[in-house]
Structures are given as structure tokens and as C-alpha cells.
Design an enzyme around this catalytic site. Structure first.
Site, PDB file in Angstrom:
ATOM      1  N   VAL A 237       0.866  -0.800  -0.121  1.00 27.71           N
ATOM      2  CA  VAL A 237       0.248  -0.268  -0.057  1.00 27.71           C
ATOM      3  C   VAL A 237       1.194   1.266   0.160  1.00 27.71           C
ATOM      4  O   VAL A 237       2.060   1.489   0.334  1.00 27.71           O
ATOM      5  CB  VAL A 237      -0.911   0.542   1.141  1.00 27.71           C
ATOM      6  CG1 VAL A 237      -0.172  -0.100   2.513  1.00 27.71           C
ATOM      7  CG2 VAL A 237      -2.076   0.702   0.795  1.00 27.71           C
ATOM      8  N   SER A 238       0.441   2.073  -0.894  1.00 26.49           N
ATOM      9  CA  SER A 238       0.818   3.430  -0.958  1.00 26.49           C
ATOM     10  C   SER A 238       0.752   4.499  -0.086  1.00 26.49           C
ATOM     11  O   SER A 238      -0.231   4.481   0.715  1.00 26.49           O
ATOM     12  CB  SER A 238       1.029   3.889  -2.893  1.00 26.49           C
ATOM     13  OG  SER A 238      -0.149   4.552  -2.641  1.00 26.49           O
ATOM     14  N   THR A 239       1.803   5.134   0.580  1.00 22.86           N
ATOM     15  CA  THR A 239       0.933   5.738   1.573  1.00 22.86           C
ATOM     16  C   THR A 239       0.023   7.170   0.720  1.00 22.86           C
ATOM     17  O   THR A 239      -1.526   7.094   1.716  1.00 22.86           O
ATOM     18  CB  THR A 239       2.053   7.159   2.360  1.00 22.86           C
ATOM     19  OG1 THR A 239       3.089   6.424   2.234  1.00 22.86           O
ATOM     20  CG2 THR A 239       1.585   8.334   3.167  1.00 22.86           C
TER      21      THR A 239
ATOM     22  N   GLU B 158      -2.509   5.949  -1.252  1.00 24.91           N
ATOM     23  CA  GLU B 158      -3.330   4.953  -0.835  1.00 24.91           C
ATOM     24  C   GLU B 158      -3.855   4.210   0.552  1.00 24.91           C
ATOM     25  O   GLU B 158      -5.447   4.576   0.540  1.00 24.91           O
ATOM     26  CB  GLU B 158      -3.392   3.083  -1.408  1.00 24.91           C
ATOM     27  CG  GLU B 158      -3.359   3.929  -3.128  1.00 24.91           C
ATOM     28  CD  GLU B 158      -2.018   2.703  -3.453  1.00 24.91           C
ATOM     29  OE1 GLU B 158      -2.148   2.147  -4.741  1.00 24.91           O
ATOM     30  OE2 GLU B 158      -1.250   1.917  -2.463  1.00 24.91           O
ATOM     31  N   GLN B 159      -3.332   4.453   0.867  1.00 25.38           N
ATOM     32  CA  GLN B 159      -3.651   4.301   2.339  1.00 25.38           C
ATOM     33  C   GLN B 159      -4.372   5.491   3.201  1.00 25.38           C
ATOM     34  O   GLN B 159      -5.322   5.585   3.832  1.00 25.38           O
ATOM     35  CB  GLN B 159      -2.713   3.984   3.453  1.00 25.38           C
ATOM     36  CG  GLN B 159      -3.117   4.442   5.322  1.00 25.38           C
ATOM     37  CD  GLN B 159      -3.193   2.626   4.933  1.00 25.38           C
ATOM     38  OE1 GLN B 159      -3.107   1.828   5.107  1.00 25.38           O
ATOM     39  NE2 GLN B 159      -4.594   2.801   5.840  1.00 25.38           N
TER      40      GLN B 159
END
Length: 562
Positions: free
Chosen positions: A30-32, A34-35
Site C-alpha cells: 500500500v502506498s502512503t 492509497e492508505q
């Protein structure tokens, strides 16, 4: 060393194969962004995928997790790289992800990874999308949906671009930092996209005004950088100002209240090489820092000075960037001074000088110049002397291999100890599955025991991962006399037959990591690097050994000083 590691791995693999239970590698990412925006959760992904494995009677071999990392680049994801290395060893039977875009966003990358897994008879499954590659129909559906997913992502990206372009045309700020202003968030209904505006930062605005003031007074880029650095001004990130930073500020219309957007197109693929001849330039909603009068004077001076002919100098300077300043460690670049002979004629002297000094002035460093003629001849002669001396090469090879082996002894002991502990956990898991199959324990008890063992297994694997990467770099990569000799001799031969300066620079940059200089302005050491690229370029055996369709081999790298 290699035999011990392989034997331990084979024991673990054979236990699973004999029991008929499939081993599953869980990959989650998960990218920052997307989170924050989409609510993706690493823990939730892994929890659901672990439940799926338990429901199907599969063993979770390992969880590979990349937290806060974008899916744009495969190479920049350490957990994915470890998964691919383990796949080559056939450590598991299935790779499962929450969604296939967790594995890769680009369809070519995705298909390449899945192809690598298929070569090792490893299946791939996307849990939430119900795609898998274990059957012909599953493969077809997977390929079709991967193409559709990439098409949809392309549409989303295009819509975002159009939205940002529309905002820019309205005079709104699309985000990013700029000296002289603070970026302040505007509250709105769209939670996925932050809207911001520019508000003057008075302290930074003083720096901007000072830069324009000095330029109008007749100072050049370097003179301005040197002056404001000494006066204590700093960039947005607290760094010293460079020549390029000064130029960027002097040509940025944001300081007279305008929004400029889409100056460079196709940034992801072409970077700075695709300048838009007709960018968006409209009046913005923010306050200007400088007046129109100051801006016009500045642009007029910039135009006049840009028409001055550039000085043309001949000569070859292949060591720029490789030589390191003896004071600050910055790369050294070309510098020139002009002296007068007794007869009144001029003589140009060429030096390698500190790049930080040339770019930012004496506030950053001093020139610490080294004559180009001396440095160029010394480096090439030193490399040639090594290439022609079997004794020197033998000494280098012995020193490298002895150092590598000594370094790996404690790592190997720790690795084997952790592997034994991991094996004991696996034995316990197998026993529990046996009790469950014989009907001696219920499914609830099976899940409870497995959960405890899985946690113990995860902790051991977290300690093993960095050791495996470190030891993996040295396996099968022992440096040999013949390899070093061939690399050095072929380099010297290629360098001597090179026609252009650029060719010489490329050859040196490939072989030489850096060149250090002592306080006496004499060359102290030449750091030679040997890696996959060097061996492939300068040896025939290297070309054969390193060629092929395997792009996921572990890196090989050693260096030594001469």
C-alpha cells in the site's frame, strides 16, 4: 556455505511436498497516498489472505509486505524483490494478492512477474478479483482483466491531468512547494484531492526580493548564490542556494502573481526533455512578491545576457564527477583560470575544482583545484599498471575474497541458527495438521495453534530477511583472478581505442566508483568497482553468464582501491 543453505531450504520444501499441502506466499502493498485516500490497509489484506489459506488448508510460507511504497517501480520494492528471489528457489507454490495492482500497475511488469512464476510452476491468484493462472481459462481471464485495469488507470490519470489543467487555467495552485510562499489547504467536498492556495511567507519573501535586487544590480548567478548564502539565506528545505536555483527563481512568474503550468510534458518518461512551447500562464489568486517593474527589468537583463556567445574550449576532461573534493566530498568539475605570460599573451590553465564551490561559492567550500593534465594521466597510468601486473591482480583478488568470507562468518552462523528454529516451527505445524487430519483436534483449536506458530514464524522470518539478502549477494560471486584480469585489460584496450570524450567518460564511469584526493592535492586512491554491468561489458564469459531473460538476479558488487 552455499551447500548448507541449500540443504536447509530443501528439507523445509520436502516436508511440505510430502504432506501434499501447498505453500503460499502472501504479497501486500500500500502506498502512503492509497492508505490516506482509499482506506487500503496492509493488516486487513494480510488478515483476509491468511484466513483464505487456513480455509483451504494451505500453509502460509511467508508474508511479503511493502508498506508506504508506490507500485510504479518493481525495483524500488524490497519485499517484492525478496519474493522473486525466493520464487527462483521454488520456496512456495502459490502467490496470492488482495488485488493484482498490488503486485504491479504496469501490465508489462505484471505479465513479466507472472511469467517468471509460471517458469517455476508457481500459480498466481488475485483474491478479491477471483483471478488465477492455474488453468488456461484463468490465464486468459487474467490477461484480459490486466489489460482492462491498465486502461482504466490510464483514463483516471488522464482525467486527473484534465482537472489540474482546468484548475490552472482558473488561476488556482495545483500543489507543490515554492520559495516565498506557504501552501495552505483549502477545505472542500472532495476528500480525495487536496486543493491548496499560496500564502506569502514573509521571511522567505525577503530572500526572493534580495535575489531579484542583486540581479538587477548586475550580479551573476554564482555571485548571487555566494552572496545570499553568506548572508544566511536558505532554500525552502534549508539548503544552500545553487546557480540553478537562482536561475529558476529569476524566471518564475509566480512571483508577480501568475500561475504557470504544464511547462514540461510527459514528465514520467521524458523528464526535462519535452518543453511545452505553449504552457498555461494566467493571473493567479495569490499575492505577488515583486513588482511588475522589477520583473520586467530582470527579464530584459536575462534576455541581453543570454545573447552573449559562450566560450569554446578544447580538451578532454573524463574525470569530472569521479574526482571527489578532499574537503567536502562533492564531485569535482572543470574550472579554468587565465594567466598572462611575460610577453603579454594569455595562457588558460585547466583544473578539476570542487563542484559545490563552483555552484554555490565560498560559503559552501573552496576550489581545491587539481590540474587536469596531472589527474588524467595519473589515473589512466595507474589502471594500466594494475592491468599489466599479475601479482597486483592476485593481491587484489585475495584481499577481496578474504574480506568477503570473513564478513560472512558471523552472518552465516546466525542464519543457520535461525533456520533451525524456523524448521522446528515447521515441524510443529506439520504435527498439528496431522492431529487435525486424524480428527484428534477441532478446526478451532487448529486455527488457534496455527496463529501462535505463524506469529513465531513471522518474527523469525523478519530476522532472516536481511541476512538472506546479505548472504545472497556473495553466493556464487567469488571474484576470480581471470575475471579481474580480463576486466582490467579490456578496459584499458577500450579506453585507448575510444575516439570521443563521451566514450572515455562512459568507460571510466562504469569501472571507477570514485577518486579521492589528499589535502596535498595529489590523488589518494582510485576506487574500482566490479558488478554485473562491469563484468557483462568487459568480459566475454560475463556476457554469456549474465545474458538471458532473468532480470531479477541478486546484485553482485565489490570494490577495491588502487
Amino acid at each position: 556455505m552455499q551447500t548448507n543453505i541449500q540443504e536447509i531450504s530443501n528439507i523445509s520444501n520436502n516436508n511440505s511436498e510430502m504432506s501434499g499441502i501447498k505453500r503460499v506466499a502472501i504479497y501486500a502493498r500500500v502506498s502512503t497516498t492509497e492508505q490516506a485516500e482509499e482506506g487500503y490497509s496492509i493488516d486487513e489484506q494480510t488478515r483476509i489472505l491468511n484466513e483464505w489459506c487456513n480455509d483451504n488448508g494451505y500453509i502460509v510460507y511467508k508474508e511479503y509486505v511493502d508498506r508506504g511504497i508506490s507500485g510504479k517501480s518493481i525495483a524500488a520494492r524490497p519485499a517484492l524483490q525478496q519474493l522473486l528471489m525466493d520464487a527462483k528457489k521454488k520456496e512456495f507454490d502459490i502467490v496470492v494478492v488482495w488485488k493484482m495492482n498490488r503486485l504491479a500497475r504496469n501490465i508489462l511488469d505484471l505479465l513479466k512477474i507472472v511469467n517468471l512464476l509460471e517458469q517455476k510452476n508457481i500459480a498466481f491468484k488475485s483474491f478479491s478479483e477471483r483471478y488465477e493462472t492455474a488453468t488456461p481459462s484463468g490465464k486468459l481471464q487474467f490477461h484480459m482483466m490486466a489489460a482492462i485495469a491498465e486502461f482504466e488507470r490510464g483514463n483516471i490519470a488522464e482525467n486527473v491531468k484534465m482537472g489540474m489543467l482546468a484548475r490552472a487555467k482558473e488561476g488556482s495552485w495545483n500543489g507543490g512547494q515554492v520559495l516565498g510562499y506557504d501552501t495552505v489547504e483549502i477545505s472542500g467536498e472532495n476528500k480525495k484531492r487536496r486543493h491548496t492556495k499560496l500564502v506569502i511567507n514573509q521571511n522567505e519573501a525577503q530572500t526572493v526580493r534580495r535575489i531579484f535586487e542583486l540581479y538587477i544590480q548586475g550580479h551573476g548567478y554564482k555571485s548571487i548564490a555566494n552572496r545570499i548564502n553568506k548572508e544566511g539565506h536558505r532554500s525552502k528545505k534549508g539548503n544552500l542556494f545553487s546557480i540553478n536555483t537562482i536561475k529558476t527563481i529569476l524566471t518564475n512568474p509566480v512571483y508577480i502573481g501568475f500561475i504557470r503550468y504544464n511547462v514540461r510534458r510527459d514528465w514520467n518518461s521524458k523528464r526535462r526533455n519535452n518543453i511545452n512551447p505553449d504552457p498555461v500562464l494566467v493571473k493567479g489568486h495569490h499575492e505577488p512578491i515583486i513588482s511588475n517593474e522589477v520583473w520586467e527589468k530582470t527579464q530584459s537583463l536575462l534576455k541581453k545576457r543570454s545573447n552573449r556567445p559562450n566560450r569554446i574550449h578544447s580538451g578532454e576532461f573524463p574525470l569530472t564527477g569521479l574526482l571527489k573534493c578532499p574537503v567536502c566530498g562533492a564531485g569535482m568539475v572543470l574550472g579554468r583560470t587565465t594567466n598572462r605570460n611575460k610577453d603579454g599573451s594569455k595562457r588558460v590553465l585547466e583544473y578539476y575544482v570542487c563542484g559545490a564551490w563552483k555552484n554555490k561559492g565560498t560559503a559552501a567550500c573552496n576550489s581545491n583545484g587539481v590540474r587536469t593534465k596531472y589527474a588524467d594521466e595519473y589515473v589512466i597510468n595507474k589502471i594500466a599498471s594494475l592491468a599489466n601486473s599479475d601479482k597486483l591482480i592476485m593481491d587484489v583478488v585475495s584481499s577481496i575474497n578474504a574480506g568477503t568470507n570473513q564478513k560472512n562468518v558471523p552472518l552465516q552462523k546466525e542464519y543457520e541458527s535461525l533456520k533451525k528454529l524456523l524448521k522446528s516451527v515447521q515441524v510443529k505445524r506439520d504435527r498439528i495438521f496431522g492431529l487435525y487430519e486424524e480428527g484428534l483436534i477441532e478446526k478451532v483449536e487448529l486455527s488457534e495453534r496455527l496463529e501462535k506458530l505463524n506469529e513465531e514464524k513471522r518474527l523469525l522470518e523478519d530476522r532472516l530477511a536481511p541476512l538472506e539478502l546479505e548472504l545472497g549477494k556473495s553466493i556464487n560471486n567469488e571474484v576470480t583472478f581471470d575475471m579481474v584480469k580480463e576486466v582490467m585489460r579490456n578496459f584499458v584496450s577500450s579506453y585507448k581505442t575510444s575516439i570521443t570524450t563521451e566514450q572515455k567518460k562512459q568507460l571510466l564511469s562504469l569501472l571507477v566508483k570514485q577518486i579521492t584526493i589528499g589535502r596535498d592535492r595529489k590523488i589518494e586512491s582510485i576506487q574500482i568497482q566490479l558488478n554485473n554491468d562491469v563484468v557483462r561489458h568487459f568480459t566475454k564469459t560475463g556476457e554469456e553468464k549474465l545474458s538471458g531473460d532473468d532480470d531479477f538476479s541478486s546484485p553482485f558488487y565489490v570494490s577495491f582501491a588502487i
